[in-house]
Each structure stands twice: as structure tokens, then as C-alpha cells.
Design an enzyme around this catalytic site. Structure first.
Site, PDB file in Angstrom:
ATOM      1  N   ASN A 214      40.926  55.298  35.027  1.00  0.00           N
ATOM      2  CA  ASN A 214      39.747  56.052  34.617  1.00  0.00           C
ATOM      3  C   ASN A 214      39.044  56.638  35.823  1.00  0.00           C
ATOM      4  OD1 ASN A 214      40.439  55.206  32.082  1.00  0.00           O
ATOM      5  ND2 ASN A 214      39.006  53.477  32.067  1.00  0.00           N
ATOM      6  N   VAL A 215      38.403  57.753  35.605  1.00  0.00           N
ATOM      7  CA  VAL A 215      37.729  58.474  36.703  1.00  0.00           C
ATOM      8  C   VAL A 215      36.215  58.457  36.514  1.00  0.00           C
ATOM      9  CG1 VAL A 215      39.734  59.955  37.106  1.00  0.00           C
ATOM     10  CG2 VAL A 215      37.983  60.695  35.472  1.00  0.00           C
ATOM     11  N   ASP A 216      35.750  57.572  35.589  1.00  0.00           N
ATOM     12  CA  ASP A 216      34.324  57.625  35.205  1.00  0.00           C
ATOM     13  C   ASP A 216      33.424  56.686  36.006  1.00  0.00           C
ATOM     14  OD1 ASP A 216      35.470  55.943  32.208  1.00  0.00           O
ATOM     15  OD2 ASP A 216      34.759  55.020  34.064  1.00  0.00           O
TER      16      ASP A 216
ATOM     17  N   HIS B  18      43.315  57.301  39.957  1.00  0.00           N
ATOM     18  CA  HIS B  18      43.249  58.746  39.670  1.00  0.00           C
ATOM     19  C   HIS B  18      41.976  59.397  40.174  1.00  0.00           C
ATOM     20  CE1 HIS B  18      46.178  57.851  36.107  1.00  0.00           C
ATOM     21  NE2 HIS B  18      46.798  57.903  37.276  1.00  0.00           N
TER      22      HIS B  18
ATOM     23  N   CYS C 174      36.653  69.749  48.809  1.00  0.00           N
ATOM     24  CA  CYS C 174      37.033  71.150  49.062  1.00  0.00           C
ATOM     25  C   CYS C 174      38.489  71.315  48.632  1.00  0.00           C
ATOM     26  CB  CYS C 174      36.893  71.460  50.563  1.00  0.00           C
ATOM     27  SG  CYS C 174      37.665  73.023  51.031  1.00  0.00           S
TER      28      CYS C 174
ATOM     29  N   CYS D 262      33.042  75.924  49.022  1.00  0.00           N
ATOM     30  CA  CYS D 262      32.877  74.957  50.110  1.00  0.00           C
ATOM     31  C   CYS D 262      31.921  75.544  51.156  1.00  0.00           C
ATOM     32  CB  CYS D 262      34.249  74.678  50.739  1.00  0.00           C
ATOM     33  SG  CYS D 262      34.138  73.706  52.249  1.00  0.00           S
TER      34      CYS D 262
ATOM     35  N   SER E   6      47.550  54.058  26.999  1.00  0.00           N
ATOM     36  CA  SER E   6      48.726  54.379  26.178  1.00  0.00           C
ATOM     37  C   SER E   6      50.005  54.142  26.963  1.00  0.00           C
ATOM     38  CB  SER E   6      48.662  55.844  25.740  1.00  0.00           C
ATOM     39  OG  SER E   6      48.573  56.668  26.897  1.00  0.00           O
TER      40      SER E   6
ATOM     41  N   ASN F  95      45.527  46.810  23.131  1.00  0.00           N
ATOM     42  CA  ASN F  95      45.431  48.220  22.793  1.00  0.00           C
ATOM     43  C   ASN F  95      45.223  48.357  21.290  1.00  0.00           C
ATOM     44  OD1 ASN F  95      46.003  51.008  22.388  1.00  0.00           O
ATOM     45  ND2 ASN F  95      46.958  51.018  24.402  1.00  0.00           N
TER      46      ASN F  95
HETATM   47  C1  BV8 Z   1      52.826  62.008  40.125  1.00  0.00           C
HETATM   48  C2  BV8 Z   1      42.730  62.242  36.415  1.00  0.00           C
HETATM   49  C3  BV8 Z   1      54.446  62.425  41.764  1.00  0.00           C
HETATM   50  C4  BV8 Z   1      42.427  63.622  35.929  1.00  0.00           C
HETATM   51  C5  BV8 Z   1      44.823  61.630  35.329  1.00  0.00           C
HETATM   52  C6  BV8 Z   1      56.532  66.827  35.447  1.00  0.00           C
HETATM   53  C7  BV8 Z   1      55.908  67.439  36.531  1.00  0.00           C
HETATM   54  C8  BV8 Z   1      55.028  66.749  37.353  1.00  0.00           C
HETATM   55  C9  BV8 Z   1      54.785  65.413  37.110  1.00  0.00           C
HETATM   56  C10 BV8 Z   1      55.399  64.829  36.028  1.00  0.00           C
HETATM   57  C11 BV8 Z   1      56.277  65.505  35.202  1.00  0.00           C
HETATM   58  N1  BV8 Z   1      56.708  64.636  34.247  1.00  0.00           N
HETATM   59  C12 BV8 Z   1      56.127  63.435  34.427  1.00  0.00           C
HETATM   60  C13 BV8 Z   1      55.364  63.549  35.507  1.00  0.00           C
HETATM   61  C14 BV8 Z   1      54.578  62.521  36.071  1.00  0.00           C
HETATM   62  C15 BV8 Z   1      53.155  62.683  35.501  1.00  0.00           C
HETATM   63  C16 BV8 Z   1      53.092  62.021  34.157  1.00  0.00           C
HETATM   64  O1  BV8 Z   1      53.142  60.818  34.075  1.00  0.00           O
HETATM   65  N2  BV8 Z   1      52.998  62.826  33.090  1.00  0.00           N
HETATM   66  C17 BV8 Z   1      52.943  62.237  31.754  1.00  0.00           C
HETATM   67  C18 BV8 Z   1      52.034  63.077  30.872  1.00  0.00           C
HETATM   68  C19 BV8 Z   1      54.346  62.127  31.235  1.00  0.00           C
HETATM   69  N3  BV8 Z   1      52.333  61.985  36.455  1.00  0.00           N
HETATM   70  C20 BV8 Z   1      51.777  62.672  37.454  1.00  0.00           C
HETATM   71  O2  BV8 Z   1      51.817  63.878  37.574  1.00  0.00           O
HETATM   72  C21 BV8 Z   1      51.084  61.807  38.487  1.00  0.00           C
HETATM   73  N4  BV8 Z   1      51.531  62.185  39.775  1.00  0.00           N
HETATM   74  O3  BV8 Z   1      53.653  61.545  39.385  1.00  0.00           O
HETATM   75  O4  BV8 Z   1      53.082  62.434  41.412  1.00  0.00           O
HETATM   76  C22 BV8 Z   1      55.029  63.736  41.332  1.00  0.00           C
HETATM   77  C23 BV8 Z   1      54.475  64.900  41.830  1.00  0.00           C
HETATM   78  C24 BV8 Z   1      55.065  66.110  41.452  1.00  0.00           C
HETATM   79  C25 BV8 Z   1      56.167  66.135  40.596  1.00  0.00           C
HETATM   80  C26 BV8 Z   1      56.670  64.940  40.056  1.00  0.00           C
HETATM   81  C27 BV8 Z   1      56.082  63.717  40.428  1.00  0.00           C
HETATM   82  C28 BV8 Z   1      49.581  62.026  38.413  1.00  0.00           C
HETATM   83  C29 BV8 Z   1      49.054  61.399  37.143  1.00  0.00           C
HETATM   84  C30 BV8 Z   1      47.533  61.373  37.176  1.00  0.00           C
HETATM   85  C31 BV8 Z   1      46.989  62.402  36.218  1.00  0.00           C
HETATM   86  N5  BV8 Z   1      45.509  62.303  36.206  1.00  0.00           N
HETATM   87  N6  BV8 Z   1      43.492  61.528  35.385  1.00  0.00           N
HETATM   88  C32 BV8 Z   1      41.412  63.615  34.834  1.00  0.00           C
HETATM   89  O5  BV8 Z   1      41.037  62.546  34.327  1.00  0.00           O
HETATM   90  O6  BV8 Z   1      40.949  64.742  34.488  1.00  0.00           O
HETATM   91  S1  BV8 Z   1      45.653  60.803  34.129  1.00  0.00           S
HETATM   92  C33 BV8 Z   1      44.689  60.671  32.735  1.00  0.00           C
HETATM   93  O7  BV8 Z   1      45.546  60.062  31.756  1.00  0.00           O
HETATM   94  C34 BV8 Z   1      43.500  59.755  32.808  1.00  0.00           C
HETATM   95  O8  BV8 Z   1      43.329  59.127  34.066  1.00  0.00           O
HETATM   96  C35 BV8 Z   1      43.845  58.704  31.774  1.00  0.00           C
HETATM   97  O9  BV8 Z   1      43.327  57.484  32.044  1.00  0.00           O
HETATM   98  C36 BV8 Z   1      45.298  58.710  31.948  1.00  0.00           C
HETATM   99  C37 BV8 Z   1      46.203  57.934  31.079  1.00  0.00           C
HETATM  100  O10 BV8 Z   1      45.763  57.990  29.826  1.00  0.00           O
HETATM  101  P1  BV8 Z   1      45.134  56.616  29.242  1.00  0.00           P
HETATM  102  O11 BV8 Z   1      44.143  56.079  30.190  1.00  0.00           O
HETATM  103  O12 BV8 Z   1      46.236  55.731  28.836  1.00  0.00           O
HETATM  104  O13 BV8 Z   1      44.364  57.197  28.051  1.00  0.00           O
HETATM  105  P2  BV8 Z   1      45.013  57.640  26.727  1.00  0.00           P
HETATM  106  O14 BV8 Z   1      44.048  58.532  26.050  1.00  0.00           O
HETATM  107  O15 BV8 Z   1      46.406  58.095  26.987  1.00  0.00           O
HETATM  108  O16 BV8 Z   1      45.178  56.274  25.898  1.00  0.00           O
HETATM  109  C38 BV8 Z   1      44.042  55.513  25.571  1.00  0.00           C
HETATM  110  C39 BV8 Z   1      44.597  54.295  24.864  1.00  0.00           C
HETATM  111  O17 BV8 Z   1      43.532  53.429  24.568  1.00  0.00           O
HETATM  112  C40 BV8 Z   1      45.277  54.628  23.544  1.00  0.00           C
HETATM  113  O18 BV8 Z   1      46.488  53.929  23.481  1.00  0.00           O
HETATM  114  C41 BV8 Z   1      44.288  54.109  22.497  1.00  0.00           C
HETATM  115  O19 BV8 Z   1      44.957  53.574  21.356  1.00  0.00           O
HETATM  116  C42 BV8 Z   1      43.618  52.995  23.238  1.00  0.00           C
HETATM  117  N7  BV8 Z   1      42.264  52.704  22.823  1.00  0.00           N
HETATM  118  C43 BV8 Z   1      41.315  53.571  22.386  1.00  0.00           C
HETATM  119  N8  BV8 Z   1      40.160  52.888  22.170  1.00  0.00           N
HETATM  120  C44 BV8 Z   1      40.401  51.592  22.495  1.00  0.00           C
HETATM  121  C45 BV8 Z   1      41.736  51.465  22.913  1.00  0.00           C
HETATM  122  N9  BV8 Z   1      42.282  50.286  23.294  1.00  0.00           N
HETATM  123  C46 BV8 Z   1      41.481  49.200  23.267  1.00  0.00           C
HETATM  124  N10 BV8 Z   1      40.193  49.235  22.873  1.00  0.00           N
HETATM  125  C47 BV8 Z   1      39.618  50.400  22.486  1.00  0.00           C
HETATM  126  N11 BV8 Z   1      38.326  50.416  22.095  1.00  0.00           N
END
Ligand code: BV8
Length: 241
Positions: free
Chosen positions: A102-104, A119, A127, A148, A190, A214
Site C-alpha cells: 500500500n502507498v497510503d 511500492h 522529480c 520541478c 489478491s 482475504n
Molecule cells: C516489476 C503503486 C520488474 C502505484 C503498485 C509486463 C510488463 C511489465 C511488468 C510486468 C508485466 N507482466 C507482469 C509484470 C510485473 C508487474 C505485475 O505484477 N503485473 C501484474 C498486474 C501481473 N509488476 C511490476 O511491474 C512491478 N515491477 O516487476 O519490475 C520489471 C520491470 C519491467 C518489465 C518486467 C519486470 C511493479 C509493481 C508495482 C505496481 N505498483 N502500486 C499505485 O498504487 O498507484 S501495485 C498496486 O497493486 C497497489 O500497490 C496494490 O496494493 C497492489 C496489489 O494489489 P492488492 O494490494 O493485492 O490489491 P487488490 O485490489 O489487488 O486486492 C485487494 C484484495 O483484498 C482482494 O483480494 C480483496 O478480496 C481483498 N479485500 C478487500 N477488502 C478486504 C480484503 N481482504 C481482507 N479484508 C478486507 N476488508
């Protein structure tokens, strides 16, 4: 809420606990998760596009405004009982590491001392050219995003976008904390986004018990892996009660 007695015993015996949190932990503070359909004016935008260097290059104003909207939500939000329970767990455990996607900044506002922000943090701005943190900028300037004050490039939120590398030290510290713990809790994520999503597997392979808490998991308890269908804001306080 009842905690699985086997898990209670494991926690009582544990010397080292590592926790990974995702957007679900902040959901009960009113912050929409990533997988929730974006609400209101952002309903038609894909967060994975907005949270990317290409998205920023294509439309810096839109991306800046999306983060300004989220920053406003975060500033109005309060830590919830799930955040506070993790503060208590940190106080109680001999060794404790909290890793968040989380970023909050709500874990820090709740009182968690040692938080690994994989993250980044939406409350910080850098910048976009030099990467340096910028604490203040000319708010009267017309430019959106602001520029900047040193080099004139656009400012951006200090978060890791999709396709960007995670901060190396943070990722290494998270990996180490997964490898050395007795108990790994994955809460409110997730488990889609890499490399954070690999941390539970790293912990399991190093011999830890892993519990996933979850709302979108089936309840299934086969030690050393527990899948718990529960709200983080209810389950975590019950764990530390
Ligand atoms: C990287 C900051 C190396 C920003 C975030 C193709 C090209 C490039 C990269 C990739 C690619 N394919 C895959 C990748 C890797 C990619 C990736 O994983 N993509 C996914 C979509 C497949 N990862 C990256 O790019 C990472 N960097 O790999 O660098 C690289 C570099 C270049 C090329 C290749 C590799 C960077 C990832 C970071 C992204 N930034 N956040 C912003 O916030 O604006 S990630 C963002 O998603 C948030 O941080 C968030 O936290 C995060 C994950 O989501 P969750 O936290 O899990 O939240 P979500 O909504 O998904 O789920 C919530 C869950 O809670 C649900 O299951 C729900 O049921 C549950 N829930 C809800 N309420 C409750 C609850 N559970 C309990 N109690 C409750 N009350």
C-alpha cells in the site's frame, strides 16, 4: 471471531512474524482497492494504465489528478482496527517485519514503527527526471503536474509504477524477512502483483507457516498453509486479543 487454535499455538511459539499487506487492509478505512471497480469519475480508467510510466507520458495531467484524488482520500482516511492490531503485534513479537504494497502510509499513521513500503508512498513527490524528493513546489503555477523547481521536469508521485523496478533495498529486506520468519501472514492482497506476490512462497519454501487472510479465498486449513476467509479489520484484532 474465532482464530484457528492451531494458528494461535503457532503464533504463541513463533519468534519471528512477517506480515505482507495489500489494499484490502486499507479497504476498511474507505480506500478503494485496486481490484474494486474504480469509483466515480475514475470508473472508466484502468488503474494499471494510470499507474505506469507510459500512462504518465501519455497524459501527465490525468495521472497527476488521479493521484491528487487518491491523496485526498488517504488524507481523510483513518487507520482501522486491522492497522492497529498490527501495531500491537509488532510490540509483542521478538522479531516482527511489516511489508506493505500500500502507498497510503496508514500503517505508519497507526503507529507501526518498521514498515517496508514496497511500492512507495503517495504522500511523497519526486522529480520525474532526477528522481529527487521534492517537498514543496509553486502551487500557483498553471502547470499540472507542477514542475520541478530545480530542472523544470514534471513532478510525479513517489510510487512504483507497473513496469518499474521496486526499490532494491526494500525488496531485499522483504525477501530476507520472508525467508527468516516462523509465521508469514498475507493480509488483504489478491496476490497478483509481482514481485510482492512471491513472498508467501519464499516464506513457505524457507519452512514458515503461511496464513492468507482475504475475502476472496476459500476457507481451507491444511497446516502449514491456512487460507482464511475474513475481514482484516476483524481477524487481526481477534488474533492479538
Ligand atoms: C516489476 C503503486 C520488474 C502505484 C503498485 C509486463 C510488463 C511489465 C511488468 C510486468 C508485466 N507482466 C507482469 C509484470 C510485473 C508487474 C505485475 O505484477 N503485473 C501484474 C498486474 C501481473 N509488476 C511490476 O511491474 C512491478 N515491477 O516487476 O519490475 C520489471 C520491470 C519491467 C518489465 C518486467 C519486470 C511493479 C509493481 C508495482 C505496481 N505498483 N502500486 C499505485 O498504487 O498507484 S501495485 C498496486 O497493486 C497497489 O500497490 C496494490 O496494493 C497492489 C496489489 O494489489 P492488492 O494490494 O493485492 O490489491 P487488490 O485490489 O489487488 O486486492 C485487494 C484484495 O483484498 C482482494 O483480494 C480483496 O478480496 C481483498 N479485500 C478487500 N477488502 C478486504 C480484503 N481482504 C481482507 N479484508 C478486507 N476488508
Amino acid at each position: 471471531m474465532q482464530i484457528n487454535p492451531q494458528l494461535v499455538t503457532i503464533l504463541q511459539r513463533a519468534q519471528s512474524v512477517t506480515v505482507l499487506t495489500g489494499a484490502g487492509v486499507s479497504a476498511e478505512s474507505g480506500i478503494p482497492t485496486f481490484r474494486d471497480a474504480q469509483t466515480g469519475m475514475w470508473a472508466n480508467f484502468n488503474p494499471e494504465e494510470l499507474a505506469s510510466p507510459d500512462g504518465f507520458r501519455r497524459n501527465p495531467k490525468l495521472v497527476w489528478e488521479w493521484y491528487a484524488w487518491r491523496r485526498e482520500l488517504v488524507q481523510q482516511a483513518q487507520p482501522n482496527p486491522g492497522h492497529l492490531a498490527l501495531v500491537e503485534l509488532e510490540r509483542r513479537m521478538p522479531t516482527f517485519t511489516l511489508i506493505t504494497q500500500n502507498v497510503d502510509g496508514l500503517h505508519q499513521r497507526a503507529g507501526s514503527q518498521k514498515v517496508i513500503e514496497l511500492h512507495g508512498n503517495i504522500g511523497r513527490v519526486t522529480c520525474s527526471a532526477e528522481g529527487t524528493q521534492i517537498d514543496s513546489w509553486d502551487t500557483t503555477a498553471e502547470s499540472v503536474p507542477p514542475r520541478c523547481p530545480h530542472c523544470g521536469a514534471y513532478l510525479r508521485p513517489d510510487v512504483v509504477w507497473f513496469g518499474e523496478m521496486l526499490p532494491r533495498q526494500a525488496l531485499q529486506a522483504a525477501w530476507d524477512a520472508a525467508e527468516m520468519c516462523d509465521l508469514f501472514l498475507s493480509v488483504g492482497t489478491s496476490g497478483v502483483v509481482e514481485p510482492a506476490a512471491s513472498l508467501p512462497r519464499v516464506a513457505r519454501q524457507a519452512g514458515a507457516t503461511v496464513a492468507v487472510i482475504n475475502l476472496d479465498v476459500q476457507e481451507q486449513n491444511q497446516p502449514p498453509i491456512f487460507s482464511i476467509h475474513a475481514r482484516s479489520g476483524e481477524w487481526l484484532p481477534a488474533l492479538v486479543r
